[in-house]
Write a protein that holds these residues in place. Structure first.
Motif, mmCIF file in Angstrom:
data_model
loop_
_atom_site.group_PDB
_atom_site.id
_atom_site.type_symbol
_atom_site.label_atom_id
_atom_site.label_comp_id
_atom_site.label_asym_id
_atom_site.label_seq_id
_atom_site.Cartn_x
_atom_site.Cartn_y
_atom_site.Cartn_z
ATOM 1 N N MET B 62 45.843 65.658 -23.449
ATOM 2 C CA MET B 62 45.995 66.492 -22.247
ATOM 3 C C MET B 62 47.413 67.042 -22.098
ATOM 4 N N GLN B 63 48.265 66.783 -23.104
ATOM 5 C CA GLN B 63 49.695 67.066 -22.888
ATOM 6 C C GLN B 63 49.970 68.524 -22.525
ATOM 7 N N ILE B 64 49.322 69.477 -23.190
ATOM 8 C CA ILE B 64 49.660 70.886 -22.942
ATOM 9 C C ILE B 64 49.367 71.266 -21.487
ATOM 10 N N VAL B 65 48.174 70.900 -21.027
ATOM 11 C CA VAL B 65 47.790 71.267 -19.654
ATOM 12 C C VAL B 65 48.750 70.642 -18.648
ATOM 13 N N ILE B 66 48.988 69.345 -18.827
ATOM 14 C CA ILE B 66 49.841 68.627 -17.876
ATOM 15 C C ILE B 66 51.261 69.206 -17.901
ATOM 16 N N PHE B 67 51.763 69.472 -19.119
ATOM 17 C CA PHE B 67 53.140 69.972 -19.211
ATOM 18 C C PHE B 67 53.287 71.333 -18.547
ATOM 19 N N ILE B 68 52.300 72.207 -18.759
ATOM 20 C CA ILE B 68 52.372 73.524 -18.112
ATOM 21 C C ILE B 68 52.436 73.359 -16.597
ATOM 22 N N LEU B 69 51.545 72.505 -16.098
ATOM 23 C CA LEU B 69 51.485 72.247 -14.654
ATOM 24 C C LEU B 69 52.826 71.734 -14.141
ATOM 25 N N VAL B 70 53.367 70.733 -14.862
ATOM 26 C CA VAL B 70 54.602 70.098 -14.402
ATOM 27 C C VAL B 70 55.770 71.092 -14.450
ATOM 28 N N ILE B 71 55.876 71.839 -15.559
ATOM 29 C CA ILE B 71 57.001 72.760 -15.686
ATOM 30 C C ILE B 71 56.937 73.842 -14.618
ATOM 31 N N ALA B 72 55.733 74.380 -14.384
ATOM 32 C CA ALA B 72 55.606 75.466 -13.401
ATOM 33 C C ALA B 72 56.030 74.994 -12.022
ATOM 34 N N SER B 73 55.544 73.796 -11.614
ATOM 35 C CA SER B 73 55.901 73.342 -10.266
ATOM 36 C C SER B 73 57.360 72.909 -10.198
ATOM 37 N N LEU B 74 57.874 72.391 -11.317
ATOM 38 C CA LEU B 74 59.288 71.997 -11.348
ATOM 39 C C LEU B 74 60.187 73.215 -11.119
ATOM 40 N N VAL B 75 59.863 74.318 -11.810
ATOM 41 C CA VAL B 75 60.674 75.528 -11.639
ATOM 42 C C VAL B 75 60.593 76.032 -10.201
ATOM 43 N N GLN B 76 59.404 75.923 -9.620
ATOM 44 C CA GLN B 76 59.243 76.311 -8.215
ATOM 45 C C GLN B 76 60.181 75.501 -7.321
ATOM 46 N N CYS B 104 57.721 80.178 -23.361
ATOM 47 C CA CYS B 104 57.122 79.244 -24.312
ATOM 48 C C CYS B 104 58.172 78.326 -24.923
ATOM 49 N N ALA B 105 59.451 78.731 -24.900
ATOM 50 C CA ALA B 105 60.489 77.873 -25.470
ATOM 51 C C ALA B 105 60.600 76.573 -24.677
ATOM 52 N N VAL B 106 60.431 76.643 -23.351
ATOM 53 C CA VAL B 106 60.533 75.444 -22.525
ATOM 54 C C VAL B 106 59.381 74.491 -22.838
ATOM 55 N N LEU B 107 58.175 75.058 -22.916
ATOM 56 C CA LEU B 107 57.015 74.242 -23.279
ATOM 57 C C LEU B 107 57.186 73.721 -24.700
ATOM 58 N N GLY B 108 57.745 74.567 -25.552
ATOM 59 C CA GLY B 108 57.931 74.201 -26.956
ATOM 60 C C GLY B 108 58.821 72.990 -27.113
ATOM 61 N N VAL B 109 59.953 72.964 -26.410
ATOM 62 C CA VAL B 109 60.884 71.854 -26.579
ATOM 63 C C VAL B 109 60.240 70.549 -26.108
ATOM 64 N N VAL B 110 59.444 70.633 -25.055
ATOM 65 C CA VAL B 110 58.779 69.437 -24.536
ATOM 66 C C VAL B 110 57.758 68.917 -25.543
#
Lengths: 292, 181
Positions: B62-76, B104-110
């Motif tokens: 589930m890492q991709i879905v969770i990471f997208i969710l977390v990064i988006a809300s974190l930036v908010q 995608c670079a942010v998601l990429g590094v994670v």
């Protein structure tokens, strides 16, 4: 397995939502004048041209929110053509603005196609071209037509006239932001009041002699006709050897008509009010001749 | 991470800001700073979530879905915080913060941190390296493009095509770093 993944995703999502909600709630809310600045900046053009002297439209809105008198001292030129925005801003600030009276436009003091002295194949900017022996055109004071001002213009009001090979300003689009004046290496551009009746579209000075350079065929020929036809409005600037308008806003339609090189250009002056009588007669005569 | 495994030129991540924001040097530098900041924060949070939530439940897929969710809300959250507390910093970072949300670079590094099984310190160092490399390439590219604007390029190459060719040559140059070690 599937159920667990759904549950985890929902829990993490809910956690994020809660985190956003609480940061929103418990952070200190924006200061009062910042809120007002936000509202004002929505009315402003938001093109960040910098004509008001502030770092951008938001910085201008911030200073307006603190002291509304700023708009009288340094008005936002970019919105003076937009009546609705002015009204909205008047309501917001609670004061009356002079509106379109403050309107300014930029003019280019060159009107013609000067002969070319040598072919220029360098870097494609006026500044670079002007470095090389005073420009590639015969008139050392002429517009080089490589469009430094055109690039800077936030409203795309300046374009290059292909036929004349000079920059021309579309006065209906120009907001008088003063960004282009600094770009011209020959200092041909000037920001003037929109009420200015007419201006002289040439900068040639015969007093400054440069070898192999001369006025162009479209430039001022120093014939003094304008001065003779309308001595009230014009006199002769002997220092520059060019005509000069005494009263800036006085209309002088006769000098516009009489100028043999058509370099006195009407700006606020509406030439359709002054029909061109002798020309019509000539046309009639030629028509009569043709019929005969 | 900064030079050899450069995110833009070797891994081809974050190409949209690479071409979109590299027209002016000042913009490129502030974008780079914002990316470094967000990469660090995202790495920290996502490492914690991966370690203590995903791994303990065996939900690594589930890492991709969770990471997208977390990064988006974190930036908010970061954007909101900066906006309320430090308006000058907010103006400096400006529109770049929300732009990074879907970078995608942010998601990429994670994801790369998870892939290489880095611990927390290694992850943070990798994030800093990736951010610095991103900033470096972005500012190099914008410096070149500022000059390119003045150059007399053939009409068919003007604008994006010549930028692509420049990126290719830059990428070749960065490939050489890989051969050094």
């Amino acid at each position: 397995m599937n159920i667990v993944s759904i549950i985890i995703l929902s829990i993490v999502g809910l956690g994020c939502a809660i985190a956003i909600y609480f940061t929103n709630k418990y952070l200190p809310s924006e200061a009062e004048h910042l809120k007002k600045a936000e509202e004002i900046s929505q009315i402003l053009p938001n093109m960040n041209c910098g004509a008001c002297g502030k770092a951008g439209c938001f910085a201008y809105a911030q200073s307006l929110a603190q002291d509304p008198n700023v708009i009288v001292e340094t008005p936002c030129m970019a919105m003076m053509k937009n009546e609705e925005a002015i009204k909205e801003l008047e309501n917001k600030l609670g004061m009356k603005l002079a509106g379109s009276d403050m309107n300014k436009v930029s003019i280019i003091r060159c009107n013609g196609k000067s002969d070319v002295v040598f072919d220029y194949h360098g870097i494609n900017t006026c500044k670079a071209a002007a470095q090389l022996a005073g420009g590639y055109k015969k008139c050392p004071f002429g517009c080089l037509g490589l469009g430094d001002c055109m690039v800077k213009c936030p409203e795309n009001a300046i374009s290059i006239d292909e036929e004349k090979n000079i920059a021309v300003v579309d006065h209906s689009k120009c907001i008088g932001c003063d960004l282009c004046t600094k770009e011209c290496p020959n200092n041909l551009i000037e920001v003037v009041s929109g009420k200015l009746a007419q201006y002289l579209g040439c900068s040639y000075t015969s007093k400054k002699n440069i070898v192999n350079r001369d006025r162009c065929k479209q430039g001022c020929i120093h014939c003094h006709i304008c001065e003779k036809t309308d001595p009230d409005a014009l006199d002769w600037d002997s220092k520059k050897d060019l005509p000069r308008f005494v009263e800036k806003n006085k209309e002088s339609p006769n000098s516009v008509k009489k100028c043999p090189k058509k370099i006195i250009v009407p700006l606020a002056l509406d030439m359709s009010k002054y029909p061109d009588e002798p020309k019509e007669k000539n046309e009639k005569k030629t028509e009569e001749k043709q019929t005969k | 991470m900064a030079l050899i495994n450069n995110f833009i030129l070797s891994k081809f991540l974050g190409l949209c800001p690479f071409f979109g924001v590299s027209k002016k040097l000042s913009n490129a530098v502030s974008m780079g700073m914002a990316v470094i900041f967000v990469m660090l924060a995202a790495t920290l949070i996502s490492w914690v979530i991966y370690k203590y939530v995903l791994e303990s439940f065996g939900m690594e897929f589930m890492q991709i879905v969770i990471f997208i969710l977390v990064i988006a809300s974190l930036v908010q959250i970061i954007e909101m915080t900066i906006r309320r507390t430090n308006i000058t910093l907010y103006n400096a970072l400006g529109i770049y913060l929300p732009l990074i949300t879907t970078n995608c670079a942010v998601l990429g590094v994670v994801l790369i941190n998870v892939q290489y099984e880095f611990d927390i310190v290694q992850s943070l160092v990798a994030a800093i390296g990736a951010g610095v490399g991103f900033t470096l390439v972005l500012s190099m590219m914008s410096g070149i493009r500022e000059r390119l604007d003045l150059a007399d390029t053939p009409a068919c190459f003007r604008g994006m095509p010549i930028a692509m060719i420049t990126a290719m040559i830059l990428s070749l140059a960065f490939l050489a770093f890989g051969g050094m070690i």
